[in-house]
Design a protein around this motif. Sequence first.
Motif, PDB file in Angstrom:
ATOM      1  N   LEU A 112     -39.666  49.911 -15.782  1.00 35.91           N
ATOM      2  CA  LEU A 112     -40.604  52.160 -17.168  1.00 35.91           C
ATOM      3  C   LEU A 112     -40.800  51.249 -17.982  1.00 35.91           C
ATOM      4  CD1 LEU A 112     -37.387  53.687 -16.500  1.00 35.91           C
ATOM      5  CD2 LEU A 112     -40.142  54.580 -15.374  1.00 35.91           C
ATOM      6  N   SER A 113     -41.833  52.245 -18.917  1.00 33.02           N
ATOM      7  CA  SER A 113     -41.828  51.361 -19.891  1.00 33.02           C
ATOM      8  C   SER A 113     -41.214  51.739 -21.800  1.00 33.02           C
ATOM      9  CB  SER A 113     -43.315  51.985 -20.512  1.00 33.02           C
ATOM     10  OG  SER A 113     -42.744  53.715 -20.536  1.00 33.02           O
ATOM     11  N   THR A 114     -39.811  52.336 -21.129  1.00 34.78           N
ATOM     12  CA  THR A 114     -38.619  52.375 -21.732  1.00 34.78           C
ATOM     13  C   THR A 114     -37.557  52.099 -21.683  1.00 34.78           C
ATOM     14  OG1 THR A 114     -38.117  53.702 -20.783  1.00 34.78           O
ATOM     15  CG2 THR A 114     -39.666  55.059 -22.237  1.00 34.78           C
ATOM     16  N   ALA A 115     -37.150  51.589 -22.428  1.00 34.58           N
ATOM     17  CA  ALA A 115     -35.605  51.052 -22.115  1.00 34.58           C
ATOM     18  C   ALA A 115     -34.132  51.927 -23.310  1.00 34.58           C
ATOM     19  CB  ALA A 115     -35.722  49.808 -22.416  1.00 34.58           C
ATOM     20  N   ALA A 116     -33.147  51.216 -22.943  1.00 34.08           N
ATOM     21  CA  ALA A 116     -31.444  51.602 -22.831  1.00 34.08           C
ATOM     22  C   ALA A 116     -30.834  50.955 -23.094  1.00 34.08           C
ATOM     23  CB  ALA A 116     -30.616  52.660 -21.605  1.00 34.08           C
ATOM     24  N   PHE A 117     -30.276  51.420 -24.592  1.00 35.62           N
ATOM     25  CA  PHE A 117     -29.632  50.653 -25.733  1.00 35.62           C
ATOM     26  C   PHE A 117     -28.200  51.731 -26.165  1.00 35.62           C
ATOM     27  CE2 PHE A 117     -33.758  50.269 -26.540  1.00 35.62           C
ATOM     28  CZ  PHE A 117     -34.216  48.404 -26.144  1.00 35.62           C
ATOM     29  N   ARG A 118     -27.346  50.569 -25.806  1.00 29.92           N
ATOM     30  CA  ARG A 118     -26.262  51.816 -26.280  1.00 29.92           C
ATOM     31  C   ARG A 118     -25.108  50.705 -27.211  1.00 29.92           C
ATOM     32  NH1 ARG A 118     -20.939  53.401 -25.276  1.00 29.92           N
ATOM     33  NH2 ARG A 118     -19.821  52.343 -23.984  1.00 29.92           N
ATOM     34  N   MET A 119     -24.440  50.186 -28.272  1.00 29.20           N
ATOM     35  CA  MET A 119     -23.342  49.910 -29.245  1.00 29.20           C
ATOM     36  C   MET A 119     -21.664  50.593 -28.651  1.00 29.20           C
ATOM     37  SD  MET A 119     -22.993  49.029 -32.928  1.00 29.20           S
ATOM     38  CE  MET A 119     -21.360  48.037 -33.598  1.00 29.20           C
ATOM     39  N   PRO A 120     -21.421  49.191 -27.347  1.00 32.38           N
ATOM     40  CA  PRO A 120     -20.080  49.771 -27.104  1.00 32.38           C
ATOM     41  C   PRO A 120     -18.769  49.962 -27.845  1.00 32.38           C
ATOM     42  CG  PRO A 120     -20.242  48.345 -26.037  1.00 32.38           C
ATOM     43  CD  PRO A 120     -21.882  47.956 -27.044  1.00 32.38           C
ATOM     44  N   GLU A 121     -18.048  50.882 -28.324  1.00 37.21           N
ATOM     45  CA  GLU A 121     -16.955  50.874 -29.128  1.00 37.21           C
ATOM     46  C   GLU A 121     -15.338  50.168 -28.555  1.00 37.21           C
ATOM     47  OE1 GLU A 121     -15.740  54.674 -30.645  1.00 37.21           O
ATOM     48  OE2 GLU A 121     -14.843  53.328 -32.783  1.00 37.21           O
ATOM     49  N   ASN A 122     -15.883  48.786 -28.255  1.00 40.53           N
ATOM     50  CA  ASN A 122     -14.631  47.876 -28.156  1.00 40.53           C
ATOM     51  C   ASN A 122     -14.730  46.304 -28.492  1.00 40.53           C
ATOM     52  OD1 ASN A 122     -13.465  45.461 -26.235  1.00 40.53           O
ATOM     53  ND2 ASN A 122     -12.804  47.381 -24.936  1.00 40.53           N
ATOM     54  N   ALA A 123     -13.683  46.200 -30.164  1.00 39.17           N
ATOM     55  CA  ALA A 123     -13.892  45.034 -30.260  1.00 39.17           C
ATOM     56  C   ALA A 123     -13.994  43.903 -29.364  1.00 39.17           C
ATOM     57  CB  ALA A 123     -12.252  45.118 -31.229  1.00 39.17           C
ATOM     58  N   ALA A 124     -13.148  43.732 -28.464  1.00 40.12           N
ATOM     59  CA  ALA A 124     -13.423  42.593 -27.885  1.00 40.12           C
ATOM     60  C   ALA A 124     -14.513  42.136 -26.748  1.00 40.12           C
ATOM     61  CB  ALA A 124     -11.972  42.678 -26.444  1.00 40.12           C
ATOM     62  N   THR A 125     -15.313  43.384 -25.979  1.00 37.28           N
ATOM     63  CA  THR A 125     -16.775  43.344 -25.769  1.00 37.28           C
ATOM     64  C   THR A 125     -17.736  43.187 -26.922  1.00 37.28           C
ATOM     65  OG1 THR A 125     -16.248  44.582 -24.497  1.00 37.28           O
ATOM     66  CG2 THR A 125     -18.395  44.678 -24.776  1.00 37.28           C
ATOM     67  N   LEU A 126     -17.526  43.730 -28.753  1.00 28.07           N
ATOM     68  CA  LEU A 126     -19.054  43.750 -29.642  1.00 28.07           C
ATOM     69  C   LEU A 126     -18.488  41.985 -29.929  1.00 28.07           C
ATOM     70  CD1 LEU A 126     -17.908  46.671 -31.655  1.00 28.07           C
ATOM     71  CD2 LEU A 126     -20.392  46.261 -29.842  1.00 28.07           C
ATOM     72  N   ALA A 127     -17.162  41.138 -30.199  1.00 24.51           N
ATOM     73  CA  ALA A 127     -17.196  39.893 -30.090  1.00 24.51           C
ATOM     74  C   ALA A 127     -18.054  38.866 -28.839  1.00 24.51           C
ATOM     75  CB  ALA A 127     -15.462  39.557 -30.551  1.00 24.51           C
ATOM     76  N   LEU A 128     -17.547  39.231 -27.568  1.00 25.00           N
ATOM     77  CA  LEU A 128     -18.277  39.192 -26.525  1.00 25.00           C
ATOM     78  C   LEU A 128     -19.875  38.668 -26.696  1.00 25.00           C
ATOM     79  CD1 LEU A 128     -18.155  37.351 -23.697  1.00 25.00           C
ATOM     80  CD2 LEU A 128     -18.328  39.645 -22.843  1.00 25.00           C
ATOM     81  N   ILE A 129     -20.659  40.108 -27.307  1.00 26.30           N
ATOM     82  CA  ILE A 129     -22.057  40.238 -27.442  1.00 26.30           C
ATOM     83  C   ILE A 129     -22.404  39.385 -28.778  1.00 26.30           C
ATOM     84  CG2 ILE A 129     -24.246  41.526 -28.250  1.00 26.30           C
ATOM     85  CD1 ILE A 129     -22.085  43.928 -26.461  1.00 26.30           C
ATOM     86  N   ARG A 130     -21.300  38.910 -29.414  1.00 25.40           N
ATOM     87  CA  ARG A 130     -22.476  38.498 -30.511  1.00 25.40           C
ATOM     88  C   ARG A 130     -21.985  36.931 -30.707  1.00 25.40           C
ATOM     89  NH1 ARG A 130     -18.642  42.062 -34.034  1.00 25.40           N
ATOM     90  NH2 ARG A 130     -20.674  44.021 -34.805  1.00 25.40           N
ATOM     91  N   ALA A 131     -20.781  36.171 -29.400  1.00 19.33           N
ATOM     92  CA  ALA A 131     -20.860  34.882 -29.085  1.00 19.33           C
ATOM     93  C   ALA A 131     -22.079  34.728 -28.101  1.00 19.33           C
ATOM     94  CB  ALA A 131     -19.134  34.658 -28.153  1.00 19.33           C
ATOM     95  N   VAL A 132     -22.769  35.222 -27.269  1.00 14.34           N
ATOM     96  CA  VAL A 132     -23.155  34.776 -26.474  1.00 14.34           C
ATOM     97  C   VAL A 132     -24.681  34.697 -27.364  1.00 14.34           C
ATOM     98  CG1 VAL A 132     -25.063  36.092 -24.778  1.00 14.34           C
ATOM     99  CG2 VAL A 132     -22.147  35.855 -24.478  1.00 14.34           C
ATOM    100  N   GLY A 133     -25.041  35.622 -28.403  1.00 12.36           N
ATOM    101  CA  GLY A 133     -26.256  35.298 -29.061  1.00 12.36           C
ATOM    102  C   GLY A 133     -27.603  36.363 -28.530  1.00 12.36           C
ATOM    103  N   HIS A 134     -27.118  37.419 -28.226  1.00 10.77           N
ATOM    104  CA  HIS A 134     -27.350  38.129 -26.703  1.00 10.77           C
ATOM    105  C   HIS A 134     -27.267  39.435 -26.386  1.00 10.77           C
ATOM    106  CE1 HIS A 134     -30.952  35.080 -26.736  1.00 10.77           C
ATOM    107  NE2 HIS A 134     -29.734  34.110 -25.810  1.00 10.77           N
ATOM    108  N   PRO A 135     -28.074  40.349 -26.294  1.00  7.56           N
ATOM    109  CA  PRO A 135     -27.156  41.890 -25.635  1.00  7.56           C
ATOM    110  C   PRO A 135     -26.943  41.317 -24.230  1.00  7.56           C
ATOM    111  CG  PRO A 135     -29.642  42.039 -26.990  1.00  7.56           C
ATOM    112  CD  PRO A 135     -29.698  40.591 -26.724  1.00  7.56           C
ATOM    113  N   LEU A 136     -26.259  42.231 -23.519  1.00  9.99           N
ATOM    114  CA  LEU A 136     -25.821  42.490 -22.597  1.00  9.99           C
ATOM    115  C   LEU A 136     -26.130  43.533 -21.806  1.00  9.99           C
ATOM    116  CD1 LEU A 136     -22.095  41.116 -22.277  1.00  9.99           C
ATOM    117  CD2 LEU A 136     -24.093  39.836 -22.138  1.00  9.99           C
ATOM    118  N   VAL A 137     -26.876  43.286 -20.551  1.00 13.96           N
ATOM    119  CA  VAL A 137     -27.353  44.750 -19.791  1.00 13.96           C
ATOM    120  C   VAL A 137     -25.674  44.814 -19.242  1.00 13.96           C
ATOM    121  CG1 VAL A 137     -29.407  44.038 -19.340  1.00 13.96           C
ATOM    122  CG2 VAL A 137     -27.599  43.529 -17.525  1.00 13.96           C
TER     123      VAL A 137
END
Length: 337
Positions: A112-137
């Motif tokens: 598609l020409s669109t994409a879906a984005f979301r910032m989940p509310e879970n402290a451990a998962t937000l820390a995980l995304i930051r540690a990876v340094g890229h968004p996660l599908v």
Amino acid sequence: MSQTKIFTPNEINKAAALLKAGQLVAFPTETVYGLGADATNKKAVQQVYRAKGRPSDNPLIVHVASFDEVKPFAAKVPPAAEKLAETFWPGPLTLILPVKPGALSLDVTGGLSTAAFRMPENAATLALIRAVGHPLVGPSANTSGKPSPTSAQHVYHDLHGKIAGILDTGETQIGVESTVLDLSSEVPTILRPGQVTKEMLEKVIGAVAIDRHLVDEKEVPKSPGMKYKHYSPNADVYIVPHDLQVWQQAAAAFPGKKVGILAPASILEHFPGTVQFELAPHDTVEEAARNLFAGLRALDEEADVILAAAYPEKGLGAAYMNRLKKAAGGKFISRDN
Ligand code: TXA
Ligand code: MG
């Protein structure tokens, strides 16, 4: 792959290292568990479809740890997106935006020409995304077609041996997936109902529409995922209204079959000795939404037929009934049948 490791929130760096190496790690959110892969790693994203058995035209949500992380991937960020993120992120709202050409692989967007984005509310998962340094599908971390996972055990049941790890923070709180809002159309449109309701969105950005397939079952859904079979246990599921007489009729309607009852405590107490799962101790729709998928999974182990309680389709009830109707293939028990 052999072993699927379970990580505690103290082991985020181990989980992040696997994701950085292109492996799959499931992560918790406030809604359901997601199957994580580095969104910028095409090969890793392709593995997600394979592990879930997911049709390749069904696009994935890109999970970010801040609103700013959306900007490199979106062709434009309308003011409505900014306002909604300010109000509801981190939280159960997914925003569909036009994607910057070439910024995400076609495996993420399903072409598609669109994409879906979301910032989940879970402290451990937000820390995980930051540690990876890229968004996660992160599609829901279930085998495609099965109820979404609300615990690490559900993920393990469906995907052990197929993914490298699971970050475990216990049961999820909301229990049904995020609201999906399309901001690429002229009028912002809800493609999937969730805890963030039309009324809540309208307070922030004005008029919001509801995709026609959610109102009229004959319409083709705009969200590719909504056309596939969903949330289905092996057992046959029937929806039963909040009326004891209909419950009594329903419980007697399947002679020779093992019947499981998924209902609030106030209904269960009338059916002692049956296979049951307590859906809602205080009969609230919040409890029912939190327990729906766990109840379907648990009763599926023991029953051929699952009778599940209906709730009024307002507030979170719209999301609850949307998922339950799919699980039931639209089958209702009414006073006459
Ligand atoms: O709460 C949630 O949203 C969970 C947690 C893990 O974040 N994730 C989730 O992902 O439910 P999934 O893949 O099971 O559902 C995503 C839905 C699908 O129905 C998909 O078709 C739709 O969002 N979707 C994704 N990208 C889209 C796009 N560009 N346009 C329209 N629909 C899209
Ligand atoms: Mg899903």
